[in-house]
Scaffold this motif. Structure first.
Motif, mmCIF file in Angstrom:
data_model
loop_
_atom_site.group_PDB
_atom_site.id
_atom_site.type_symbol
_atom_site.label_atom_id
_atom_site.label_comp_id
_atom_site.label_asym_id
_atom_site.label_seq_id
_atom_site.Cartn_x
_atom_site.Cartn_y
_atom_site.Cartn_z
ATOM 1 N N GLU A 19 -6.641 6.744 -0.157
ATOM 2 C CA GLU A 19 -6.008 5.408 -0.203
ATOM 3 C C GLU A 19 -5.188 5.241 -1.476
ATOM 4 O OE1 GLU A 19 -9.253 2.868 2.431
ATOM 5 O OE2 GLU A 19 -9.491 3.002 0.253
ATOM 6 N N LEU A 20 -5.676 5.818 -2.554
ATOM 7 C CA LEU A 20 -4.920 5.757 -3.814
ATOM 8 C C LEU A 20 -3.553 6.435 -3.648
ATOM 9 C CD1 LEU A 20 -7.499 6.541 -6.619
ATOM 10 C CD2 LEU A 20 -5.955 4.594 -6.568
ATOM 11 N N VAL A 21 -3.587 7.588 -3.012
ATOM 12 C CA VAL A 21 -2.331 8.312 -2.779
ATOM 13 C C VAL A 21 -1.439 7.492 -1.856
ATOM 14 C CG1 VAL A 21 -1.319 10.401 -1.765
ATOM 15 C CG2 VAL A 21 -3.344 10.594 -3.212
ATOM 16 N N TYR B 54 -3.331 5.206 -13.340
ATOM 17 C CA TYR B 54 -4.676 5.389 -12.807
ATOM 18 C C TYR B 54 -4.826 6.735 -12.088
ATOM 19 C CZ TYR B 54 -9.085 4.374 -10.532
ATOM 20 O OH TYR B 54 -10.390 4.432 -10.115
ATOM 21 N N LEU B 55 -3.768 7.073 -11.299
ATOM 22 C CA LEU B 55 -3.791 8.341 -10.550
ATOM 23 C C LEU B 55 -3.933 9.519 -11.509
ATOM 24 C CD1 LEU B 55 -0.911 8.090 -7.887
ATOM 25 C CD2 LEU B 55 -3.335 8.133 -7.454
ATOM 26 N N GLU B 526 -11.881 17.360 -1.149
ATOM 27 C CA GLU B 526 -11.126 16.096 -1.249
ATOM 28 C C GLU B 526 -10.551 15.905 -2.664
ATOM 29 O OE1 GLU B 526 -13.240 12.464 -0.958
ATOM 30 O OE2 GLU B 526 -11.482 11.348 -0.249
ATOM 31 N N LYS B 527 -11.376 16.238 -3.658
ATOM 32 C CA LYS B 527 -10.906 16.070 -5.043
ATOM 33 C C LYS B 527 -9.757 17.040 -5.338
ATOM 34 C CE LYS B 527 -15.110 14.099 -6.950
ATOM 35 N NZ LYS B 527 -16.346 14.359 -7.654
ATOM 36 N N ILE B 528 -9.877 18.281 -4.831
ATOM 37 C CA ILE B 528 -8.780 19.247 -5.044
ATOM 38 C C ILE B 528 -7.525 18.746 -4.335
ATOM 39 C CG2 ILE B 528 -7.994 21.612 -4.593
ATOM 40 C CD1 ILE B 528 -10.813 22.546 -5.071
ATOM 41 N N TRP B 529 -7.718 18.253 -3.113
ATOM 42 C CA TRP B 529 -6.582 17.713 -2.357
ATOM 43 C C TRP B 529 -5.887 16.611 -3.184
ATOM 44 C CZ3 TRP B 529 -5.755 12.666 -0.781
ATOM 45 C CH2 TRP B 529 -4.691 12.471 0.118
ATOM 46 N N PHE B 530 -6.700 15.748 -3.814
ATOM 47 C CA PHE B 530 -6.169 14.641 -4.614
ATOM 48 C C PHE B 530 -5.363 15.164 -5.818
ATOM 49 C CE2 PHE B 530 -6.692 11.489 -8.060
ATOM 50 C CZ PHE B 530 -6.083 10.398 -7.454
ATOM 51 N N VAL B 534 -1.400 14.354 -6.329
ATOM 52 C CA VAL B 534 -0.892 13.667 -7.537
ATOM 53 C C VAL B 534 0.161 14.552 -8.200
ATOM 54 C CG1 VAL B 534 -1.523 12.822 -9.842
ATOM 55 C CG2 VAL B 534 -2.997 12.312 -7.882
ATOM 56 N N ASP B 535 -0.129 15.830 -8.293
ATOM 57 C CA ASP B 535 0.824 16.758 -8.906
ATOM 58 C C ASP B 535 2.150 16.758 -8.142
ATOM 59 O OD1 ASP B 535 1.103 19.120 -10.867
ATOM 60 O OD2 ASP B 535 1.770 19.951 -8.956
#
Lengths: 48, 545
Positions: A19-21, B54-55, B526-530, B534-535
């Motif tokens: 959701e953040l993304v 934040y991201l 999921e964290k790696i995906w995030f 972001v990158d």
């Protein structure tokens, strides 16, 4: 603080990672839309 | 749905609706419209900055650090060292290859693939090889023809200067009189290398003795064993890490979405690799499955390398298959050597007659008191160029016979691909020459790229397939690989091991291995995906629109 300003201060930590993304993508797309929507006016027109 | 996302979606929708209703017919309306847009834009830019901050902070909080692999640096250095020792001890080649002369002679022979600066660098490198054994060449050593002498005189005088324009000018001047000048330089160096061969041989011999003593290596076989052990060690250390996986995902080398447990790609890749489903709770079974996949990956990579250089092997086969009967009798093996000696004799004879012509040119006389006029001198120079041309062709023949002689020493009906790899690896000149010919490449950088890839392949002590693969007999490698792994419950078909498909198998194995690394770590997919998303978002913003 009016109603809208209070909404800005939502707690981002309640959002899931996906959701953040999503929220960032949506904001970005909207900012792009706003920039594209601006109507360019001639300088003398702007002075009118 | 969480509230901020909901708010943003609703707010954007409302604002889009509002903007679509604002009039823009008159100039004043447009002005009002733009003011409204700026107002919203300002608000949204502040949202953007807050969310972005934040991201970034959130992404950084999922630490995937690069672990400093000191052991790898150490083992890499150790492997480089032992590889060099292996190169020096290689019993297959001579001082010519160990000194690196063959590589430089290749470059100067195919000089037209280079520019003049590169030619000068090759000459400089050749001079340095002589200096390494304390032979300082001067212009008197370069009297193969008067043209070489003229060029090398200027070259040696300008050697340590920054400005090489004088050398280039003299090259230009000579070139228009004698376009074969570079060939003459090559011939001169070849003669000098031959003249000082004993010194080079002694240098290599001493070097071999010293490195064996210093590194406690008994002989070449001992060196190969140590090389294999360090190579294996390095391979086990340099396995892909979590950090590598995240970096590769950021670079789009694969799609991180396929790592999720419900990904169709992940599920089908996993299932398709098994003939019979395995019990995922049985740790031993699961480990065995991954172990087999890694072995399959190594075999497929080896087969891939083989297919890359197949034209080279086919060319070798075509060229030398007819010579096999010759190698059966030892006496006939010696005949090949006779041929080489015969050409050597012809070269010596011709170089002697060239020497006689040169003596007259350099002294401007054809004997006691007989001074030569300009016309005589011109004729002699033409004669010297003619003899040099013949010598150049003889050296070409010599090269061919030289390699043939080395091939005949090991040639037999059961020669394996591994033997051919070793031959080409040992004779850089012929490897590059055949790469150029067979793969039809004229660009030296590309030849070098292939040559380096070939060496990596040839130098892999863990090659299994090529070790037993006969060059002169048909064999179905695909079936051999397939049967081996099907016995171990790995579902692989001959069609999948098709040349065009090999990288696809590697990608599929890599996917499963990477997922395993992630799942065994402290971080979730999921964290790696995030981190990756972001990158990507940040990179997209940095890109010029």
């Amino acid at each position: 603080m009016n109603k809208e300003e209070s909404k800005v201060n939502f707690d981002l930590s309640t959002l899931k990672l996906s959701e953040l993304v999503n929220v960032y993508t949506e904001i970005n797309e909207f900012v792009d839309f706003l920039n594209e929507s601006k109507i360019v006016q001639e300088e003398d027109d702007a002075d009118e | 749905m969480s509230s901020f996302l909901k708010f943003i979606e609703e707010d954007i929708s409302a604002k889009r609706a509002l903007l679509s209703t604002l009039p823009t017919t008159h100039k004043r309306d447009i002005k009002k419209f733009n003011v409204k847009i700026n107002e919203i834009d300002e608000k949204y830019l502040s949202y953007k900055e807050a969310v972005k901050k934040y991201l970034i902070a959130k992404s950084k909080s999922f630490k995937v650090n690069k672990e400093e692999n000191k052991e790898l640096d150490k083992v890499t250095k150790e492997l480089d060292k032992i590889e060099h020792i292996k190169f020096i001890l290689n019993p297959m080649n001579t001082y010519l290859e160990k000194m690196g002369f063959d590589n430089l002679l290749y470059q100067i022979r195919y000089y037209y693939d280079f520019n003049l600066d590169s030619i000068n660098e090759i000459i400089e490198e050749l001079l340095k090889k002589f200096e390494l054994v304390n032979i300082n060449l001067n212009s008197d050593d370069f009297k193969y023809t008067c043209y070489v002498n003229e060029y090398m005189f200027v070259f040696l005088n300008n050697r340590n200067k920054d400005d090489f324009s004088e050398v280039n000018d003299v090259f230009e001047k000579i070139y228009w009189v004698n376009p074969d000048i570079i060939q003459h330089i090559e011939l001169n160096f070849r003669k000098l290398i031959k003249k000082h061969s004993k010194t080079f041989e002694n240098y290599i011999h001493k070097l071999q003795k010293n490195i064996m003593k210093e590194n406690d290596i008994k002989d070449y076989a001992d060196c190969l064993q140590k090389y294999k052990s360090v190579y294996k060690n390095k391979q086990s250390i340099e396995k892909e890490t979590l950090f590598d996986i995240v970096e590769k995902a950021k670079e789009n080398k694969f799609d991180i979405n396929t790592f999720f447990e419900d990904s169709k790609v992940r599920i089908s890749t996993y299932n398709n690799f098994m003939i019979e489903p395995i019990d995922t709770d049985n740790k031993e079974m699961v480990e065995k499955f991954y172990d087999d996949l890694n072995k399959l990956k190594a075999n497929v990579l080896e087969y891939y390398n083989y297919t890359q250089f197949l034209p080279l092997f086919n060319n070798f086969k075509e060229e030398y298959e007819k010579e096999i009967p010759l190698t059966i009798r030892a006496a006939e093996r010696k005949d090949a050597n006779k041929m080489l000696k015969n050409i050597e004799g012809q070269i010596a004879k011709k170089e002697e007659s060239l020497n006689k012509v040169n003596k007259q040119i350099f002294s401007h006389s054809s004997g006691l008191f007989k001074k030569l006029n300009e016309a005589d001198l011109r004729l002699l120079k033409i004669e010297s160029v003619k003899i040099s041309k013949e010598l150049y062709d003889l050296y070409k023949e010599y090269d061919q016979e030289y390699f043939k002689e080395k091939v005949l020493l090991v040639l037999n009906g059961s020669l394996t691909i591994s033997d051919v790899l070793n031959l080409y690896y040992s004779y850089d000149y012929f490897k590059k020459k055949d790469i150029k010919k067979v793969l039809n490449i004229n660009n030296y950088k590309e030849i070098l790229k292939y040559s380096e890839e070939f060496d990596l392949f040839a130098n892999n002590p863990l090659n299994i397939i090529t070790t037993g693969l006969p060059l002169f007999e048909e064999s179905n490698i695909k079936r051999v690989i397939m049967n081996k792994y099907r016995l171990n419950n790995i579902n692989i078909t001959e069609a999948e091991i098709d040349e065009d498909n090999l990288m696809n198998i590697i990608d599929r194995i890599n996917l499963l291995s990477r997922i395993k690394i992630v799942e065994e770590s402290d971080i979730t997919v999921e964290k790696i995906w995030f981190i990756v998303q972001v990158d990507k978002l940040l990179k997209k913003e940095k890109k010029p629109q």
